[in-house]
Design a protein around this motif. Structure first.
Motif, PDB file in Angstrom:
ATOM      1  N   MET A  34      11.722   4.969   1.744  1.00  0.00           N
ATOM      2  CA  MET A  34      11.269   3.635   1.372  1.00  0.00           C
ATOM      3  C   MET A  34       9.875   3.741   0.763  1.00  0.00           C
ATOM      4  N   GLY A  35       9.619   2.908  -0.209  1.00  0.00           N
ATOM      5  CA  GLY A  35       8.323   2.952  -0.873  1.00  0.00           C
ATOM      6  C   GLY A  35       7.692   1.579  -1.000  1.00  0.00           C
ATOM      7  N   TRP A  36       6.375   1.596  -1.168  1.00  0.00           N
ATOM      8  CA  TRP A  36       5.608   0.392  -1.503  1.00  0.00           C
ATOM      9  C   TRP A  36       4.950   0.619  -2.859  1.00  0.00           C
ATOM     10  N   PHE A  37       5.047  -0.392  -3.686  1.00  0.00           N
ATOM     11  CA  PHE A  37       4.416  -0.391  -4.999  1.00  0.00           C
ATOM     12  C   PHE A  37       3.609  -1.668  -5.133  1.00  0.00           C
ATOM     13  N   ARG A  38       2.742  -1.724  -6.143  1.00  0.00           N
ATOM     14  CA  ARG A  38       1.991  -2.951  -6.372  1.00  0.00           C
ATOM     15  C   ARG A  38       1.769  -3.153  -7.865  1.00  0.00           C
ATOM     16  N   GLN A  39       1.578  -4.409  -8.210  1.00  0.00           N
ATOM     17  CA  GLN A  39       1.311  -4.746  -9.600  1.00  0.00           C
ATOM     18  C   GLN A  39       0.244  -5.825  -9.660  1.00  0.00           C
ATOM     19  N   ALA A  40      -0.865  -5.489 -10.289  1.00  0.00           N
ATOM     20  CA  ALA A  40      -1.953  -6.435 -10.486  1.00  0.00           C
ATOM     21  C   ALA A  40      -1.760  -7.140 -11.824  1.00  0.00           C
ATOM     22  N   PRO A  41      -2.350  -8.317 -11.989  1.00  0.00           N
ATOM     23  CA  PRO A  41      -2.204  -9.054 -13.249  1.00  0.00           C
ATOM     24  C   PRO A  41      -2.645  -8.226 -14.441  1.00  0.00           C
ATOM     25  N   GLY A  66      -6.343   7.168   3.696  1.00  0.00           N
ATOM     26  CA  GLY A  66      -7.328   6.905   4.732  1.00  0.00           C
ATOM     27  C   GLY A  66      -7.508   5.433   5.054  1.00  0.00           C
ATOM     28  N   ARG A  67      -6.949   4.551   4.229  1.00  0.00           N
ATOM     29  CA  ARG A  67      -7.053   3.109   4.458  1.00  0.00           C
ATOM     30  C   ARG A  67      -5.692   2.475   4.752  1.00  0.00           C
ATOM     31  N   PHE A  68      -4.653   2.954   4.094  1.00  0.00           N
ATOM     32  CA  PHE A  68      -3.305   2.396   4.257  1.00  0.00           C
ATOM     33  C   PHE A  68      -2.447   3.369   5.054  1.00  0.00           C
ATOM     34  N   THR A  69      -1.517   2.813   5.829  1.00  0.00           N
ATOM     35  CA  THR A  69      -0.560   3.618   6.579  1.00  0.00           C
ATOM     36  C   THR A  69       0.825   3.027   6.441  1.00  0.00           C
ATOM     37  N   ILE A  70       1.756   3.851   5.970  1.00  0.00           N
ATOM     38  CA  ILE A  70       3.151   3.420   5.874  1.00  0.00           C
ATOM     39  C   ILE A  70       3.901   3.925   7.100  1.00  0.00           C
ATOM     40  N   LEU A  86      -9.700  -3.293   3.195  1.00  0.00           N
ATOM     41  CA  LEU A  86      -9.216  -3.760   1.894  1.00  0.00           C
ATOM     42  C   LEU A  86     -10.363  -4.013   0.931  1.00  0.00           C
ATOM     43  N   LYS A  87     -10.077  -3.768  -0.336  1.00  0.00           N
ATOM     44  CA  LYS A  87     -11.046  -3.935  -1.415  1.00  0.00           C
ATOM     45  C   LYS A  87     -10.497  -4.924  -2.444  1.00  0.00           C
ATOM     46  N   PRO A  88     -11.362  -5.573  -3.196  1.00  0.00           N
ATOM     47  CA  PRO A  88     -10.860  -6.499  -4.224  1.00  0.00           C
ATOM     48  C   PRO A  88      -9.882  -5.840  -5.188  1.00  0.00           C
ATOM     49  N   GLU A  89     -10.059  -4.559  -5.449  1.00  0.00           N
ATOM     50  CA  GLU A  89      -9.148  -3.872  -6.372  1.00  0.00           C
ATOM     51  C   GLU A  89      -7.770  -3.633  -5.778  1.00  0.00           C
ATOM     52  N   ASP A  90      -7.581  -3.952  -4.505  1.00  0.00           N
ATOM     53  CA  ASP A  90      -6.251  -3.880  -3.898  1.00  0.00           C
ATOM     54  C   ASP A  90      -5.444  -5.153  -4.170  1.00  0.00           C
ATOM     55  N   THR A  91      -6.072  -6.146  -4.776  1.00  0.00           N
ATOM     56  CA  THR A  91      -5.374  -7.394  -5.072  1.00  0.00           C
ATOM     57  C   THR A  91      -4.213  -7.153  -6.026  1.00  0.00           C
ATOM     58  N   ALA A  92      -3.018  -7.582  -5.613  1.00  0.00           N
ATOM     59  CA  ALA A  92      -1.805  -7.357  -6.400  1.00  0.00           C
ATOM     60  C   ALA A  92      -0.629  -8.001  -5.682  1.00  0.00           C
ATOM     61  N   GLY A 116      12.319  -5.605  -3.454  1.00  0.00           N
ATOM     62  CA  GLY A 116      12.125  -6.925  -2.893  1.00  0.00           C
ATOM     63  C   GLY A 116      11.504  -7.858  -3.908  1.00  0.00           C
ATOM     64  N   GLN A 117      11.264  -9.085  -3.468  1.00  0.00           N
ATOM     65  CA  GLN A 117      10.742 -10.103  -4.381  1.00  0.00           C
ATOM     66  C   GLN A 117       9.230 -10.038  -4.511  1.00  0.00           C
ATOM     67  N   GLY A 118       8.584  -9.314  -3.620  1.00  0.00           N
ATOM     68  CA  GLY A 118       7.141  -9.144  -3.673  1.00  0.00           C
ATOM     69  C   GLY A 118       6.392 -10.118  -2.789  1.00  0.00           C
ATOM     70  N   THR A 119       5.218  -9.698  -2.355  1.00  0.00           N
ATOM     71  CA  THR A 119       4.337 -10.557  -1.572  1.00  0.00           C
ATOM     72  C   THR A 119       2.918 -10.394  -2.093  1.00  0.00           C
ATOM     73  N   GLN A 120       2.234 -11.508  -2.263  1.00  0.00           N
ATOM     74  CA  GLN A 120       0.904 -11.502  -2.872  1.00  0.00           C
ATOM     75  C   GLN A 120      -0.153 -11.101  -1.856  1.00  0.00           C
ATOM     76  N   VAL A 121      -0.992 -10.168  -2.247  1.00  0.00           N
ATOM     77  CA  VAL A 121      -2.167  -9.785  -1.461  1.00  0.00           C
ATOM     78  C   VAL A 121      -3.396 -10.058  -2.323  1.00  0.00           C
ATOM     79  N   THR A 122      -4.298 -10.874  -1.798  1.00  0.00           N
ATOM     80  CA  THR A 122      -5.516 -11.206  -2.526  1.00  0.00           C
ATOM     81  C   THR A 122      -6.714 -10.871  -1.642  1.00  0.00           C
ATOM     82  N   VAL A 123      -7.604 -10.048  -2.176  1.00  0.00           N
ATOM     83  CA  VAL A 123      -8.790  -9.628  -1.434  1.00  0.00           C
ATOM     84  C   VAL A 123     -10.013 -10.196  -2.139  1.00  0.00           C
ATOM     85  N   SER A 124     -10.725 -11.042  -1.442  1.00  0.00           N
ATOM     86  CA  SER A 124     -11.918 -11.663  -2.021  1.00  0.00           C
ATOM     87  C   SER A 124     -13.147 -10.791  -1.754  1.00  0.00           C
ATOM     88  N   PRO A 125     -14.112 -10.842  -2.668  1.00  0.00           N
ATOM     89  CA  PRO A 125     -15.317 -10.002  -2.507  1.00  0.00           C
ATOM     90  C   PRO A 125     -16.119 -10.381  -1.269  1.00  0.00           C
TER      91      PRO A 125
END
Length: 125
Positions: A34-41, A66-70, A86-92, A116-125
């Motif tokens: 199983m994998g996780w992928f992401r897509q930013a705007p 070192g930050r994420f664990t599957i 989490l960092k703002p650049e993780d937003t996707a 899957g259909q995707g789930t939004q992750v937004t990291v504010s500064p």
């Protein structure tokens, strides 16, 4: 019919944590990586992490090591992505996907056949 349903996304401040879940049905879950992928705007979809069918092998993109664990729970047909520091650049939009064929383990989106259909992750500064 294979179905993948992600949950757990949301808005979090930089430095915070989120745990994504992906519930699978319609396929013998424990036979597939199983994998996780992401897509930013405005960007292409990118690989984040993958876990083998047995759960004993994982790979991550460098920027999340070192930050994420599957992890996965084959009894619950669920894969998780724990995201810390989490960092703002993780937003996707984050997507889970099943690898194919069974007992494989790909690092490219072309190796995955159901999404899957995707789930939004937004990291504010």
């Amino acid at each position: 019919q294979v179905q993948l349903v992600e949950s757990g996304g949301g808005l979090v401040q930089a430095g915070g944590s989120l745990r994504l879940s992906c519930a699978a049905s319609g396929r013998f879950f424990s036979s597939y990586a199983m994998g996780w992928f992401r897509q930013a705007p405005g960007k292409e979809r990118e690989f984040v992490a993958t876990i083998s069918w047995s759960g004993d092998t994982t790979y991550y993109r460098d920027s999340v090591k070192g930050r994420f664990t599957i992890s996965r729970d084959n009894a619950k047909n669920t894969v998780y992505l724990q995201m810390n520091s989490l960092k703002p650049e993780d937003t996707a939009v984050y997507y889970c996907a099943t690898d194919s064929p069974p007992y494989g383990m790909g690092l490219s989106s072309e190796d995955y056949d159901y999404w899957g259909q995707g789930t939004q992750v937004t990291v504010s500064p």
